[in-house]
Design an enzyme around this catalytic site. Structure first.
Site, mmCIF file in Angstrom:
data_model
loop_
_atom_site.group_PDB
_atom_site.id
_atom_site.type_symbol
_atom_site.label_atom_id
_atom_site.label_comp_id
_atom_site.label_asym_id
_atom_site.label_seq_id
_atom_site.Cartn_x
_atom_site.Cartn_y
_atom_site.Cartn_z
ATOM 1 N N HIS A 66 1.700 4.449 -2.803
ATOM 2 C CA HIS A 66 1.751 5.904 -2.574
ATOM 3 C C HIS A 66 3.114 6.452 -2.990
ATOM 4 C CE1 HIS A 66 -1.998 6.694 -0.505
ATOM 5 N NE2 HIS A 66 -1.765 5.818 0.468
ATOM 6 N N HIS A 121 0.834 -1.199 0.000
ATOM 7 C CA HIS A 121 0.000 0.000 0.000
ATOM 8 C C HIS A 121 0.874 1.255 0.000
ATOM 9 C CE1 HIS A 121 -3.710 2.268 1.165
ATOM 10 N NE2 HIS A 121 -2.811 3.082 1.691
ATOM 11 N N GLU A 122 1.802 1.303 0.942
ATOM 12 C CA GLU A 122 2.645 2.502 1.043
ATOM 13 C C GLU A 122 3.590 2.609 -0.156
ATOM 14 O OE1 GLU A 122 1.684 4.667 3.113
ATOM 15 O OE2 GLU A 122 0.410 3.335 4.306
ATOM 16 N N GLU A 161 -4.696 7.720 -3.087
ATOM 17 C CA GLU A 161 -5.122 6.446 -2.508
ATOM 18 C C GLU A 161 -5.353 5.397 -3.596
ATOM 19 O OE1 GLU A 161 -4.790 5.923 0.518
ATOM 20 O OE2 GLU A 161 -5.919 4.110 0.947
HETATM 21 ZN ZN ZN Z 1 -3.187 5.133 1.824
#
Ligand code: ZN
Length: 505
Positions: free
Chosen positions: A272, A268-269, A299
Site C-alpha cells: 500500500h 501487505h502494508e 489493495e
Molecule cells: Zn490492504
C-alpha cells in the site's frame, strides 16, 4: 475571470482542503498507535470538527462555479491532465454536495465512538455492547445512500460501493464472484484430497518480537519503502496512512509464535505504502491525478507484494537466509520447501486477516452478502452473529466459538466502512492480473526476486499504475495495463500453479 484562472483557483482551494484532511489523517494515526484511552471522547470531537471543515471547503459554492467555468472551456477539455482532473473533481463534488454537513459530522463522530466500543466489545467478546452502534451505523449509511441516490442499474448498496470502487456495481461483482467461488470450491476439494500436506510446524515456532521487528524493517527497506518518508509502527489492526507528500506511515503487529503472519502483514502494508509513495503528491497535491485510482487497485498493490512476491518460492530462495540471519535458532532447522509450503498452506480459519489466499475470498463474499442484507433491511444488526455463524459453517465448515472470533473481528463496521469489503477480493483479482502482465513484460522477474532485487518490479508498477493516480477508472486502467477486462482467470491460474507443487494434486 478566465477559465485558466478558475482552474488555478479551484486547484489551490482543493489543495488546502487536502491539507486540512491530512491533519485528520495524522490524528487518526495517533488514535490507532499512541492515544491514551481517556482521550477518545475529545478526539471524536476533533475528528468531527475537521470532517465538517473539509466538507464545507470541498462543497463551497465557489467550487461549483469554478468547475462550471472550466468545463465550458475547450482548451482545458483538450488538455489530457486537466480533463482527467475535472472529470474526477465533478464526480467528487456531486457526491460531496449531496450530503448535509450535519450528517457528515454525525457519521464521523459516531465512527470514532463506535470504534472505542467495538474495541471493548471485541476484547470481552460481547456483541450486545456493539449491537446498538452497528444498528446506528447502518441507519446512518442508509441515509447516506439515500442522499447519493441509487446509481443507474444498481441498488442502494451501490451508492456506498461507488465511494470505494467508482463505477462498480453489486451485480457486476456477482458476475465475477460467482465463477471465482466455483473455482475456489473446486480447488479446495482438490486440496482436501491431495496426496501431500505442507508441514506447518514452523507456524508454531517462536521468535522474539524485537528480532521480528528488525526483520520486518529490513524487508520493507529492501522492497523499496522509503523510511525517510515513512514510519513502521504497531497497531491492533495494521494500516497504511498516506497522509501527505513525504509522509506515508504503516503499522504491523507481531506475536512470538506467528512470524509469517507478521511478515505478511508488513509486506501487505508496504505494498500500500509503495503506491502512496509513488503517487505524484508533491507535484499535484490535492488533484485527483495524485490520488489512488480506487481501493481495489490500492489493495492490488498490497496483495501483489504480500502474495505474488512474498509467498513465492523465488522470494524465499533469497529471504530464507536473511530470515535466518535475523531470527536465527529455530529457522536453521527448516528448509526452503518447508517454508514455502508453510507460507502457502491452505486451511479454513475463523479470522479473515489470518486466512490463506484461497479461503480469504470466501470471507469477503460472506461480508459482502451480509452488508447488502443489512442495507436492504433483510437483516437486523442484532441478528448478525447468527447469520455470520451460519455462513461460516456452510462456507468454511467452521463453528464460531465466540463473537470476538466471529462478527466482531473486523474494524470496518464500527469505523463506518460499509461497502468496503468487496475491494479486498477485487484487489486479489487485480493483483493476479497485473502480476501476469508484469511477468510477460519482464521475463527475468522471478530471477530478480530470487536475488532480492525488487527495483524492476517497483519501476514497472510506478510506470503503469502509480504515477497515473485517477487518470483512468479502475476497469480502464486494468484494460490498458493488462490488455484485458478484469476476470477471475488470472487469480485462479496463479493459485493453481502455485499450490500444485505444494499439495501434489
Ligand atoms: Zn490492504
Amino acid at each position: 475571470m478566465s477559465a485558466a484562472e478558475s482552474y488555478r483557483r479551484l486547484l489551490a482551494h482543493l489543495a488546502e482542503a487536502q491539507t486540512l484532511a491530512s491533519c485528520a489523517s495524522a490524528l487518526e494515526w495517533d488514535q490507532e498507535t499512541a492515544m491514551p484511552p481517556k482521550a477518545a471522547a475529545f478526539r471524536a470531537e476533533e475528528m468531527g470538527l475537521l470532517a465538517r471543515l473539509v466538507h464545507e471547503r470541498v462543497t463551497h459554492p465557489s467550487v461549483g462555479a469554478w468547475l462550471a467555468d472550466c468545463e465550458a472551456d475547450p482548451a482545458l477539455a483538450a488538455d489530457e491532465d486537466a480533463a482527467a482532473n475535472l472529470r474526477e473533481l465533478r464526480r467528487d463534488f456531486e457526491r460531496a454536495t449531496r450530503l448535509p454537513s450535519s450528517l457528515v459530522a454525525e457519521m464521523s463522530e459516531t465512527s470514532s465512538r463506535a470504534m472505542e466500543v467495538w474495541k471493548e466489545a471485541r476484547q470481552k467478546s460481547d456483541f450486545a455492547l456493539f449491537s446498538p452502534w452497528l444498528h446506528k451505523q447502518i441507519a446512518l449509511h442508509r441515509q447516506e445512500a439515500a442522499c447519493y441516490g441509487t446509481p443507474e442499474g444498481g441498488e442502494p448498496y451501490d451508492a456506498l460501493l461507488e465511494g470505494y470502487e467508482p463505477g462498480m456495481r453489486s451485480t457486476a461483482l456477482e458476475r465475477i464472484f460467482a465463477p471465482l467461488r466455483e473455482a475456489i470450491v473446486s480447488l479446495l476439494a482438490r486440496i482436501g484430497e491431495a496426496p501431500r500436506k505442507p508441514d506447518t510446524a514452523l507456524q508454531r515456532a517462536r521468535f522474539p518480537v524485537p528480532a521480528q521487528r528488525a526483520f520486518s524493517r529490513f524487508i520493507a527497506d529492501r522492497l523499496g519503502y522509503d523510511f525517510e518518508a515513512g514510519r513502521l509502527d504497531e497497531s491492533a489492526h495494521p494500516f497504511t496512512s498516506g497522509m501527505g507528500p513525504g509522509d506515508t506511515r504503516i503499522t504491523t503487529r507481531y506475536t512470538e509464535d506467528r512470524f509469517l503472519d507478521a511478515l505478511s502483514s508488513t509486506m501487505h502494508e508496504v505494498g500500500h505504502a509503495l503506491y502512496e509513495q509513488g503517487l505524484p503528491k508533491s507535484e499535484r497535491w490535492g488533484q485527483p491525478l495524485s490520488e489512488a485510482c480506487s481501493l481495489g487497485v490500492h489493495e492490488s498493490q498490497s496483495r501483489l507484494w504480500e502474495n505474488q512476491v512474498g509467498r513465492s518460492r523465488a522470494f524465499w530462495a533469497w529471504a530464507l537466509p536473511e530470515a535466518r540471519r535475523h531470527l536465527g535458532g529455530e529457522l536453521d532447522r527448516h528448509g526452503l520447501d518447508e517454508v514455502v509450503g508453510c507460507a502457502n498452506a491452505v486451511e479454513a480459519s475463523l479470522i479473515r486477516v489470518d486466512a490463506d489466499e484461497v479461503t480469504y475470498n470466501l470471507h469477503v463474499m460472506l461480508r459482502f452478502d451480509l452488508e447488502r442484507a443489512l442495507l436492504r433491511g433483510d437483516l437486523e444488526a442484532g441478528d448478525v452473529p447468527e447469520a455470520w455463524n451460519a455462513r461460516m459453517r456452510s462456507d468454511l465448515g467452521l463453528t464460531v466459538p465466540d463473537d470476538a472470533r466471529g462478527c466482531l473481528q473486523d474494524v470496518h463496521w464500527s469505523n463506518g466502512l460499509i461497502g468496503y469489503f468487496p475491494t479486498y477480493t477485487l484487489g486479489n483479482l487485480y493483483a493476479a492480473q497485473l502480476w501476469e502482465a508484469a511477468g510477460a513484460a519482464m521475463p527475468g522477474l522471478a530471477d530478480d526476486v530470487a536475488q532480492g532485487r525488487f527495483a524492476g518490479l517497483l519501476a514497472w508498477l510506478r510506470e503503469h499504475v502509480h504515477r497515473h493516480g485517477r487518470r483512468w477508472r479502475a476497469p480502464e486502467l486494468c484494460r490498458k495495463v493488462t490488455g484485458q477486462a478484469l476476470a477471475h482467470g488470472p487469480l485462479v491460474r496463479y493459485l493453481e500453479e502455485k499450490l500444485r507443487p505444494v499439495y501434489g494434486f
